[in-house]
Design an enzyme around this catalytic site. Structure first.
Site, PDB file in Angstrom:
ATOM      1  N   HIS A 186      10.328  46.059  59.163  1.00 19.82           N
ATOM      2  CA  HIS A 186      10.284  45.575  60.549  1.00 19.82           C
ATOM      3  C   HIS A 186       9.099  44.624  60.722  1.00 19.82           C
ATOM      4  CE1 HIS A 186      13.132  48.762  61.402  1.00 19.82           C
ATOM      5  NE2 HIS A 186      13.186  48.419  62.682  1.00 19.82           N
ATOM      6  N   SER A 188      39.816  69.542  92.465  1.00 14.47           N
ATOM      7  CA  SER A 188      39.211  68.920  93.640  1.00 14.47           C
ATOM      8  C   SER A 188      38.511  69.950  94.523  1.00 14.47           C
ATOM      9  CB  SER A 188      40.291  68.203  94.450  1.00 14.47           C
ATOM     10  OG  SER A 188      39.707  67.376  95.428  1.00 14.47           O
ATOM     11  N   GLU A 190       4.227  52.682  62.669  1.00 10.51           N
ATOM     12  CA  GLU A 190       5.398  53.551  62.490  1.00 10.51           C
ATOM     13  C   GLU A 190       5.828  53.599  61.025  1.00 10.51           C
ATOM     14  OE1 GLU A 190       8.570  52.600  65.219  1.00 10.51           O
ATOM     15  OE2 GLU A 190       7.607  53.737  66.827  1.00 10.51           O
ATOM     16  N   ASP A 238      39.805  59.311 100.700  1.00 16.40           N
ATOM     17  CA  ASP A 238      40.836  59.477  99.674  1.00 16.40           C
ATOM     18  C   ASP A 238      41.787  58.288  99.626  1.00 16.40           C
ATOM     19  OD1 ASP A 238      40.142  61.805  98.465  1.00 16.40           O
ATOM     20  OD2 ASP A 238      41.669  63.054  99.418  1.00 16.40           O
ATOM     21  N   GLN A 283      41.893  69.575 101.322  1.00 16.58           N
ATOM     22  CA  GLN A 283      41.528  69.742  99.920  1.00 16.58           C
ATOM     23  C   GLN A 283      42.241  70.928  99.301  1.00 16.58           C
ATOM     24  OE1 GLN A 283      39.498  67.834  97.679  1.00 16.58           O
ATOM     25  NE2 GLN A 283      40.203  66.519  99.338  1.00 16.58           N
ATOM     26  N   HIS A 305      45.546  70.367  97.476  1.00 14.32           N
ATOM     27  CA  HIS A 305      45.585  69.630  96.211  1.00 14.32           C
ATOM     28  C   HIS A 305      46.156  70.479  95.088  1.00 14.32           C
ATOM     29  CE1 HIS A 305      44.093  65.561  96.233  1.00 14.32           C
ATOM     30  NE2 HIS A 305      43.134  65.875  97.080  1.00 14.32           N
ATOM     31  N   GLU A 309      31.927  67.705  95.269  1.00 16.55           N
ATOM     32  CA  GLU A 309      32.612  66.421  95.069  1.00 16.55           C
ATOM     33  C   GLU A 309      32.647  65.652  96.392  1.00 16.55           C
ATOM     34  OE1 GLU A 309      37.055  64.790  93.771  1.00 16.55           O
ATOM     35  OE2 GLU A 309      36.790  66.861  94.449  1.00 16.55           O
ATOM     36  N   HIS A 310      33.147  66.285  97.433  1.00 19.22           N
ATOM     37  CA  HIS A 310      33.180  65.715  98.785  1.00 19.22           C
ATOM     38  C   HIS A 310      32.277  66.556  99.689  1.00 19.22           C
ATOM     39  CE1 HIS A 310      37.283  64.970  97.067  1.00 19.22           C
ATOM     40  NE2 HIS A 310      37.025  63.738  97.486  1.00 19.22           N
ATOM     41  N   ASN A 336      45.330  67.509  85.863  1.00 18.39           N
ATOM     42  CA  ASN A 336      45.173  68.963  85.821  1.00 18.39           C
ATOM     43  C   ASN A 336      44.202  69.350  84.700  1.00 18.39           C
ATOM     44  OD1 ASN A 336      46.615  68.797  83.406  1.00 18.39           O
ATOM     45  ND2 ASN A 336      48.549  69.403  84.337  1.00 18.39           N
ATOM     46  N   GLN A 377      49.399  64.306  76.372  1.00 24.48           N
ATOM     47  CA  GLN A 377      49.982  63.365  75.422  1.00 24.48           C
ATOM     48  C   GLN A 377      49.722  61.912  75.820  1.00 24.48           C
ATOM     49  OE1 GLN A 377      51.553  65.714  77.138  1.00 24.48           O
ATOM     50  NE2 GLN A 377      53.537  65.066  77.960  1.00 24.48           N
ATOM     51  N   TYR A 394      44.977  56.942  84.054  1.00 19.32           N
ATOM     52  CA  TYR A 394      45.930  58.048  84.132  1.00 19.32           C
ATOM     53  C   TYR A 394      46.207  58.355  85.592  1.00 19.32           C
ATOM     54  CZ  TYR A 394      48.508  62.279  83.570  1.00 19.32           C
ATOM     55  OH  TYR A 394      49.524  63.198  83.633  1.00 19.32           O
TER      56      TYR A 394
END
Length: 431
Positions: free
Chosen positions: A415, A233, A410, A356, A255, A258, A322-323, A209, A186, A124
């Site tokens: 088995h 972000s 067991e 990035d 950042q 973003h 994250e960063h 998003n 979608q 995506y």
């Protein structure tokens, strides 16, 4: 940005809280979208394109002619920059491949482990206010290196029914040929279920998003894996008096632009340095085209003065950014004590934007504190590990009794019997 001076650990979580995600409200929107795409396929995708992207699409699939034309729709300068970035990303990701492991654990018992490509992956790529062609590189390069059989890319069209030419050019450069004009939840639904134009995939990658993020999490309920849970972000800069205030400010703003729900954090050793950075932020902010977005993001953001280095490190690891940018005099000492971060940028001349785009590391990283238990995207993200074992008759004579004892204890007699019948066969054969 809020300014805090030596806050106690009890206040960290509240003071550095990420922007709240309205999960329930978002899911009320996402679930009907999934249902419609699952029920109506391409027809639903075209309807959503008209509703959300304000375009009437005849076909969802990007044509070969559109892909070929994209090369001349972007500058040679940009094409060359994309090629350098691609080369660096390949150089860093290719050596991540691991050789097959073959180990004879005991005489006659051989175990193997090897990487197998995930067959069908979906990428995506956001295409709204900031068309992220760089993400095509970050996801497409390792997908190809891993050997994924089918790579599908979804990105929202503009009002002319086109996908940004830089996205198309980059997709062709990394070998992606199935490109779909679909965005938002979608698109994720289409890759989850499959439609007439969109193949059903095994794993979905890519940022987006809050609706895309929620859609990816919903996809996991239908047997589709995702790269990681992620939110808006974020960056945390840890800086002392040896850092350059204008550099620190530029990293925080990179950042903040973003999105309005992004978060930036400065942790520094003195209030004097903090005020220098805040002054730089105000000055640099005025010259940014995305000034309004960055300004709103800064409302969610905090500067923390932490005089005690050990306490500062505790806060950083607790936040799990994250960063993480490290701009302090004793950087190597500090690095050894960092264990929660998506990706780390070291020194005054390593801007987060290098990662990035073009340094070679991957920019698809865990956000929202998930760096405590998730890694960023790598070559490993596009493969699964399969194990194998082969046992010779001699090996089973040694290992079989061990398995029989364990299975019996067991109370799993079938088995045990699967071993016993073989051992009896071998004993009869020896007579």
């Amino acid at each position: 940005m809020k300014l805090l001076v030596n806050p106690s650990p009890e206040k960290w979580q509240k003071s550095l809280a990420r922007p709240v995600q309205k999960t329930k409200e978002i899911n009320k929107i996402i679930k009907p979208i999934f249902e419609k795409v699952g029920r109506s396929g391409d027809k639903a995708l075209k309807k959503f394109a008209l509703e959300y992207d304000h375009v009437n699409l005849e076909s969802l699939v990007v044509t070969e002619e559109e892909i070929k034309a994209s090369k001349n729709q972007i500058s040679k300068e940009l094409r060359d920059a994309i090629k350098v970035a691609k080369s660096n990303i390949e150089s860093f990701h290719a050596p991540q491949a691991t050789p097959e492991l073959v180990q004879e654990v005991m005489p006659g018992v051989v175990c193997r482990r090897k990487s197998v490509p995930i067959q069908k992956v979906g990428l995506y790529i956001p295409g709204g206010t900031a068309p992220l062609f760089s993400t095509v590189l970050m996801l497409g390069v390792p997908a190809n290196l891993a050997g994924c059989k089918e790579i599908v890319l979804c990105s929202p069209p503009n009002r002319e029914g086109k996908i940004h030419p830089a996205i198309l050019y980059t997709a062709e450069l990394v070998g992606i040929t199935k490109i779909i004009k679909a965005g938002g939840a979608q698109a994720v639904a289409a890759m989850t279920y499959g439609t007439e134009s969109v193949p059903k995939v095994d794993k979905i990658f890519g940022p987006g998003n809050q609706y895309v993020t929620a859609a990816k999490q919903l996809a996991t309920k239908y047997g589709v894996a995702i790269d990681m849970p992620a939110g808006p972000s974020e960056v945390l800069v840890y800086a002392d008096e040896t850092a350059i205030p204008s550099f620190v400010a530029s990293d925080l703003l990179s950042q903040a632009e973003h999105g309005t729900d992004s978060q930036v954090v400065l942790v520094t050793t003195t209030e004097r340095f903090a005020k220098k950075v805040l002054k730089e932020i105000n000055e640099q902010l005025e010259g940014l085209p995305r000034k309004d977005i960055a300004f709103k993001a800064l409302q969610n953001s905090t500067t923390v003065v932490m005089e005690n280095p050990e306490t500062a490190l505790e806060l950083i690891n607790d936040y799990a950014p994250e960063h993480l940018i490290i701009a302090v005099s004793n950087e190597e000492e500090i690095l050894e004590k960092i264990y929660n971060a998506g990706s780390v940028f070291i020194g005054n001349f390593t801007p987060e934007s290098a990662g990035d785009y073009a340094s070679g590391t991957n920019h698809t990283l865990p956000t929202y504190g998930y760096a405590k238990n998730y890694s960023g995207v790598s070559l490993d993200s596009f493969v699964k590990k399969m194990t194998y074992q082969k046992i010779t008759p001699e090996g089973l004579l040694s290992l079989g009794p061990v398995v029989e004892i364990m299975a019996a204890n067991e109370k799993l007699d079938a088995h045990k019997n699967a071993v016993t019948v073989r051992l009896n066969y071998l004993k009869e054969k020896k007579k």
